[in-house]
Write an enzyme that holds these catalytic residues in place. Structure first.
Site, PDB file in Angstrom:
ATOM      1  N   CYS A  31       0.748  -1.151  -0.145  1.00  0.00           N
ATOM      2  CA  CYS A  31      -0.076   0.058  -0.048  1.00  0.00           C
ATOM      3  C   CYS A  31       0.976   1.031  -0.005  1.00  0.00           C
ATOM      4  O   CYS A  31       1.449   1.478   1.057  1.00  0.00           O
ATOM      5  CB  CYS A  31      -0.993  -0.037   1.377  1.00  0.00           C
ATOM      6  N   CYS A  34      -0.307   4.191   2.320  1.00  0.00           N
ATOM      7  CA  CYS A  34       0.082   3.689   3.806  1.00  0.00           C
ATOM      8  C   CYS A  34       1.513   4.207   4.404  1.00  0.00           C
ATOM      9  O   CYS A  34       1.902   4.290   5.412  1.00  0.00           O
ATOM     10  CB  CYS A  34       0.230   2.232   4.125  1.00  0.00           C
TER      11      CYS A  34
END
Length: 233
Positions: A31, A34
């Site tokens: 991700c 993230c």
């Protein structure tokens, strides 16, 4: 940031959040958003000087947590207090938004004053709390105990009407009615009252009060409730 797994989530989040707010950062190695969000969370949480904790969950390694939160996209962030989710957001956020999110978990000035007054625990300090927050459950219970233990039963019973009935409020009401009494004396009285509870309503009320003083988790109370039921029914 501490890593949390399916096995440690209960202790590190649910139980821990009874002591202070815990922020859960759901992420995964693949991700990209993230990777920018997590450092911001770490920085803002660090600025609270331990008033808030941050934990991270790699959803690829924690399928139970992923299922519990029904994760559709990440990053996803949730704040816990007292075992419950109280706030959250999904997607990358800027530092100002994160700071506002974290600040919302911190105690207000009134909360800090109330905590100090609760710690003092005197009749005066508890009464001061109830001027500001008349139905503050912890203060009501603490003050009712003071009244009950000083033979001011009417005041104890009256103040408990400010909050919902519970096992603890029933115990304090019973204590106010019976006075300070040892467990040994309670058992002796219960044994004596068993002979008359089926015919005398006042004795039956006193019997129930004594059970409430013992408390809902007391093995003795459970045993004597069974004895009462066998006599009445």
């Amino acid at each position: 940031m501490k890593s949390v797994t399916d096995e440690t989530f209960n202790a590190d989040v649910i139980v821990r959040s009874a002591t202070l707010p815990v922020i859960v950062d759901l992420w995964a190695p693949w991700c990209e958003p993230c990777k920018s969000l997590t450092p911001l969370l770490e920085s803002v949480v660090a600025s609270t000087n331990g008033s808030v904790e941050l934990v991270g969950v790699n959803i690829d390694e924690s399928p139970q947590i992923r299922e519990t939160f029904q994760v559709q996209s990440i990053p996803a962030v949730y704040a816990f207090k007292d075992g419950d989710v109280v706030n959250g957001f999904m997607g990358a956020q800027g530092e100002d938004a994160i700071k506002k999110f974290v600040d919302g978990l911190l105690p207000s000035e009134q909360d800090k004053i109330i905590e100090a007054l609760l710690s003092e625990g005197s009749e005066e300090s508890l009464s001061e709390i109830l001027v500001a927050v008349p139905d503050h459950e912890e203060a009501v219970i603490a003050l009712a105990k003071i009244f009950a233990e000083s033979n001011r039963s009417d005041e104890a019973i009256a103040i408990l009407k400010k909050i919902p009935e519970s096992g603890e409020t029933r115990r304090i009401v019973a204590l106010a009615r019976t006075g300070d009494i040892s467990n040994e004396e309670i058992i002796r009285k219960l044994d004596s009252l068993l002979e008359t509870v089926s015919e005398n309503e006042d004795d039956r009320k006193q019997y129930v009060d004594l059970l409430d003083v013992l408390g809902p988790d007391s093995e003795e109370a459970t045993s004597y409730r069974r004895k009462l039921a066998s006599i009445l029914f």
